[in-house]
Every structure is written in structure tokens, then in C-alpha cells.
Design a protein around this motif. Structure first.
Motif, PDB file in Angstrom:
ATOM      1  N   ALA A  78     -35.359  -9.555-118.563  1.00 21.46           N
ATOM      2  CA  ALA A  78     -34.255 -10.283-117.937  1.00 21.46           C
ATOM      3  C   ALA A  78     -34.787 -11.269-116.894  1.00 21.46           C
ATOM      4  O   ALA A  78     -34.293 -12.397-116.787  1.00 21.46           O
ATOM      5  CB  ALA A  78     -33.281  -9.297-117.290  1.00 21.46           C
ATOM      6  N   LEU A  79     -35.803 -10.868-116.135  1.00 23.28           N
ATOM      7  CA  LEU A  79     -36.412 -11.749-115.138  1.00 23.28           C
ATOM      8  C   LEU A  79     -37.047 -12.966-115.800  1.00 23.28           C
ATOM      9  O   LEU A  79     -36.841 -14.104-115.368  1.00 23.28           O
ATOM     10  CB  LEU A  79     -37.463 -10.973-114.338  1.00 23.28           C
ATOM     11  CG  LEU A  79     -38.168 -11.736-113.223  1.00 23.28           C
ATOM     12  CD1 LEU A  79     -37.216 -12.002-112.066  1.00 23.28           C
ATOM     13  CD2 LEU A  79     -39.382 -10.939-112.746  1.00 23.28           C
ATOM     14  N   VAL A  80     -37.787 -12.745-116.874  1.00 22.65           N
ATOM     15  CA  VAL A  80     -38.428 -13.850-117.602  1.00 22.65           C
ATOM     16  C   VAL A  80     -37.367 -14.772-118.209  1.00 22.65           C
ATOM     17  O   VAL A  80     -37.488 -15.998-118.148  1.00 22.65           O
ATOM     18  CB  VAL A  80     -39.391 -13.307-118.674  1.00 22.65           C
ATOM     19  CG1 VAL A  80     -39.842 -14.401-119.632  1.00 22.65           C
ATOM     20  CG2 VAL A  80     -40.600 -12.649-117.995  1.00 22.65           C
ATOM     21  N   ALA A  81     -36.311 -14.201-118.768  1.00 25.98           N
ATOM     22  CA  ALA A  81     -35.232 -15.023-119.340  1.00 25.98           C
ATOM     23  C   ALA A  81     -34.580 -15.878-118.258  1.00 25.98           C
ATOM     24  O   ALA A  81     -34.283 -17.054-118.482  1.00 25.98           O
ATOM     25  CB  ALA A  81     -34.191 -14.128-120.011  1.00 25.98           C
ATOM     26  N   ARG A  82     -34.380 -15.306-117.085  1.00 27.32           N
ATOM     27  CA  ARG A  82     -33.785 -16.064-115.977  1.00 27.32           C
ATOM     28  C   ARG A  82     -34.716 -17.196-115.547  1.00 27.32           C
ATOM     29  O   ARG A  82     -34.267 -18.311-115.287  1.00 27.32           O
ATOM     30  CB  ARG A  82     -33.478 -15.143-114.816  1.00 27.32           C
ATOM     31  CG  ARG A  82     -32.777 -15.863-113.706  1.00 27.32           C
ATOM     32  CD  ARG A  82     -32.047 -14.879-112.816  1.00 27.32           C
ATOM     33  NE  ARG A  82     -31.194 -15.595-111.903  1.00 27.32           N
ATOM     34  CZ  ARG A  82     -29.889 -15.738-112.042  1.00 27.32           C
ATOM     35  NH1 ARG A  82     -29.271 -15.226-113.063  1.00 27.32           N
ATOM     36  NH2 ARG A  82     -29.193 -16.396-111.145  1.00 27.32           N
TER      37      ARG A  82
END
Length: 135
Positions: free
Chosen positions: A114-118
Motif C-alpha cells: 500500500a505504501l509503494v502504491a501510494r
């Protein structure tokens, strides 16, 4: 894409390297000052912070991350602090996610993805049109 892990030891960076999506390079900062220097001089796409020490000026760090272009999302991992308010952060300080540790592998991996996608979304130009290879 670069992901900075702020931790005094090598365990969390080692685990993160194995759980991030392909194409993400993990770098290490052993503490607050080293991490702030990286954010100022060569900003990564995202940051993972292992807490404690909670007494360091993490709000200043969070504001520094939010002031970059694009803003840098941060994932805080802590056994003591469970949300932004407990760390003294304000929603205006930029994106901050929290994960209680020790977290099961699946939860840590989901939080990292989720952090990488953000971070990837933040790097996309506003109004960009998806290319056929992206569909």
C-alpha cells in the motif's frame, strides 16, 4: 523506485527487502539524522520508520517528507504508538500510516504494498493518461 528504511539494526530492512514489490530498491538509514539528510538531499519514493525512539522530532521529519515533490508517504512501525495523534502528528503533516509490531508477515507485506502504491500514485503527473501497457 527507492524505499528508505529507518532502523538502528538490519532486521527490518532485511525483511522489507523480501516483501516489497519487484523493482523497489531498499536503502537504510540507521537513525533520524541520517534519514533527514537523505530526505533533504536525495529523496526516496517512500519511507518506513521503526519506532522507538518516539522522543525524536518525528513531526518535523513527517513535515520534511510532506514538503518534497512529490510528497513522500511514510509507514511507521511501532510496538508503542498506534496512530498519528500518539506520535504528535497532524493530518496536515502528510501521509502517515501506522503498523503495530510485531506484525504478521502478511500485514507487513500488505502495508508495504500500500505504501509503494501510494508513492507511485504521488509520482504520477496529475491528469496523466494510462498507456496501453498499464491497462
Amino acid at each position: 523506485m527507492r524505499l528508505l528504511v529507518v532502523d538502528e539494526n538490519r532486521v527490518l530492512p532485511w525483511v522489507v527487502e523480501r516483501l516489497v514489490p519487484p523493482g523497489v530498491r531498499v536503502e537504510i538509514a540507521p537513525g533520524y539524522e541520517a534519514a533527514a539528510r537523505v530526505i533533504r538531499n536525495d529523496p526516496p519514493a517512500a519511507v518506513v520508520v521503526s519506532l522507538p525512539p518516539a522522543w525524536l522530532p518525528w513531526r518535523d521529519f513527517q513535515k520534511l517528507c510532506a514538503s518534497r515533490q512529490p510528497p513522500i508517504p511514510v509507514l511507521y512501525e511501532s510496538c508503542l504508538i498506534g496512530n498519528a495523534a500518539e506520535l504528535g502528528l497532524d493530518p496536515a503533516d502528510g501521509y502517515a500510516a501506522f503498523l503495530e509490531k510485531p506484525a504478521p508477515r502478511e500485514r507487513l507485506q500488505a502495508a508495504l504494498h500500500a505504501l509503494v502504491a501510494r508513492a507511485r500514485a504521488a509520482a504520477e503527473p496529475v491528469g496523466s493518461v494510462p498507456q496501453p501497457a498499464d491497462l
